[in-house]
Design an enzyme around this catalytic site. Sequence first.
Site, mmCIF file in Angstrom:
data_model
loop_
_atom_site.group_PDB
_atom_site.id
_atom_site.type_symbol
_atom_site.label_atom_id
_atom_site.label_comp_id
_atom_site.label_asym_id
_atom_site.label_seq_id
_atom_site.Cartn_x
_atom_site.Cartn_y
_atom_site.Cartn_z
ATOM 1 N N GLU A 70 5.874 1.568 1.259
ATOM 2 C CA GLU A 70 5.546 0.446 2.136
ATOM 3 C C GLU A 70 5.411 0.868 3.591
ATOM 4 O O GLU A 70 4.993 0.087 4.437
ATOM 5 C CB GLU A 70 6.582 -0.674 1.990
ATOM 6 C CG GLU A 70 8.032 -0.233 2.016
ATOM 7 C CD GLU A 70 8.610 -0.191 3.410
ATOM 8 O OE1 GLU A 70 8.201 -1.002 4.233
ATOM 9 O OE2 GLU A 70 9.456 0.663 3.665
ATOM 10 N N HIS A 90 9.127 -2.393 -1.464
ATOM 11 C CA HIS A 90 10.405 -1.878 -0.985
ATOM 12 C C HIS A 90 11.195 -1.230 -2.121
ATOM 13 O O HIS A 90 11.854 -0.200 -1.935
ATOM 14 C CB HIS A 90 11.238 -2.994 -0.356
ATOM 15 C CG HIS A 90 10.880 -3.312 1.054
ATOM 16 N ND1 HIS A 90 9.867 -4.173 1.380
ATOM 17 C CD2 HIS A 90 11.390 -2.870 2.230
ATOM 18 C CE1 HIS A 90 9.764 -4.259 2.694
ATOM 19 N NE2 HIS A 90 10.673 -3.483 3.242
#
Length: 338
Positions: free
Chosen positions: A10, A307
Site C-alpha cells: 500500500e 494493509h
Amino acid sequence: MLCLDGSQGEGGGQILRTALGLSLVTGTPFRIDNIRAGRARPGLMRQHLTALEAAACIGKAEVSGAEIGSRTVQFTPRGLRTGAHQFSVGTAGSTTLVLQTILPALLCAAEPSQITLEGGTHNSASPPFDFLSHAYLPLVRRMGVTVQAAIERPGFYPAGGGRFTVNVAPAHRLSAFDLDTRGPILRTQARVLVANLPRAIGERELARLAERLHWESKDLVIEPCAKALGPGNVVMLEIESASVTEVFTGFGEKGVPAETVADRAADEALAYLANNVPVGPHLCDQLILLLALARAGSFHTCPPTPHAHTQLSVIGAFLGNVVRGQEVSGGRWRFSAN
C-alpha cells in the site's frame, strides 16, 4: 542489515511502523527506502517521525534519517528500555499508530511499561482510541498480557491535544487465540462523540443510524466531549459477539453531511454482519502481527485489505513465513500462524 522498499504494497506508513516494531522485537537492524512513496506527500510526516523517535527511545537505537520529509531511514536497536515514557506527536497526528509501533516489543519485555501519548486520538484512516480499548486490547489480554488503556481527553483534527495512557504488564510467553466463528451477537451500541459542535449533528447521525441498523433507541447515545481542545465528531458502532468485539467508525468532516458520516460507519457494520465472520477488515490488519508474535493461533475474516498484505510481506522479511492467509470459501479468509 535488512533492506526494505517502502513503496511496496500500500506504499504508506504501515511498512515503517511494522518494521520498527519487529526490529525492536527481534533486534534486527534495517534500512527502508522510498518511505510512503504511494502517498501524495511522500516521506516522514510528523506522526511517522514520532513513531520513529518512540521506537528509538524504547529500543536504545541508532537512527539516521529521522527528520520530516525523509524518505530513507536506517534503524539499529541496541536493547529495550521499559518503564514510563511520554511521547507527543505535536499535531493532530494519530497517537494510536505511534502506540501500534512500540507495543509489540512491550508485550514480552522483561519489565512493565507505562506509555502516555499526546496528539490525535480519533483520526480518519487510523484506529481511534475506542477501537484500541474495546476491540484490540481485549484480544491482547487474551494472550496473557495485562494491559489497560485510559483516555484523559480526546483529540480531533486539526486541534489535536488528546491524551491517553497505556499500562502494560508483559507475558513471558504469548498465548494463542483462535477466532474461527463469531457466535451470537450479545450487544450493539452506537456512540456519537460531539466536541465543540452543535448537538444537532449527533442527533442527525443517530437518526440515520436508526433507519439503517434498526437498533434499539437505548443503544443510540450522544456523548459530549467537554475536555476536547477543538471541534470534532465521530460515529462509533460497537458489535459485541460471543468471541470478539468489533468497532466501526465514521469521522465528521467539514462540508460532509452528518447523514453521510453515519452511512460510512453503517456500511462497514452491515457488511461485517452480512459476512458472518468474527474479524472485520481493520482488526484483521492488527491481528496478523499478534499471530506472528505468538507463532500460533488463527482467525477468520473477510477479504483482506492492502494493509494486511503489507503486514504479511514485512513479517515475512523479519520472521519468515510464520503467518499464512488463504481464502477458504467465497470471500471468507483464514489467517493462521505456525
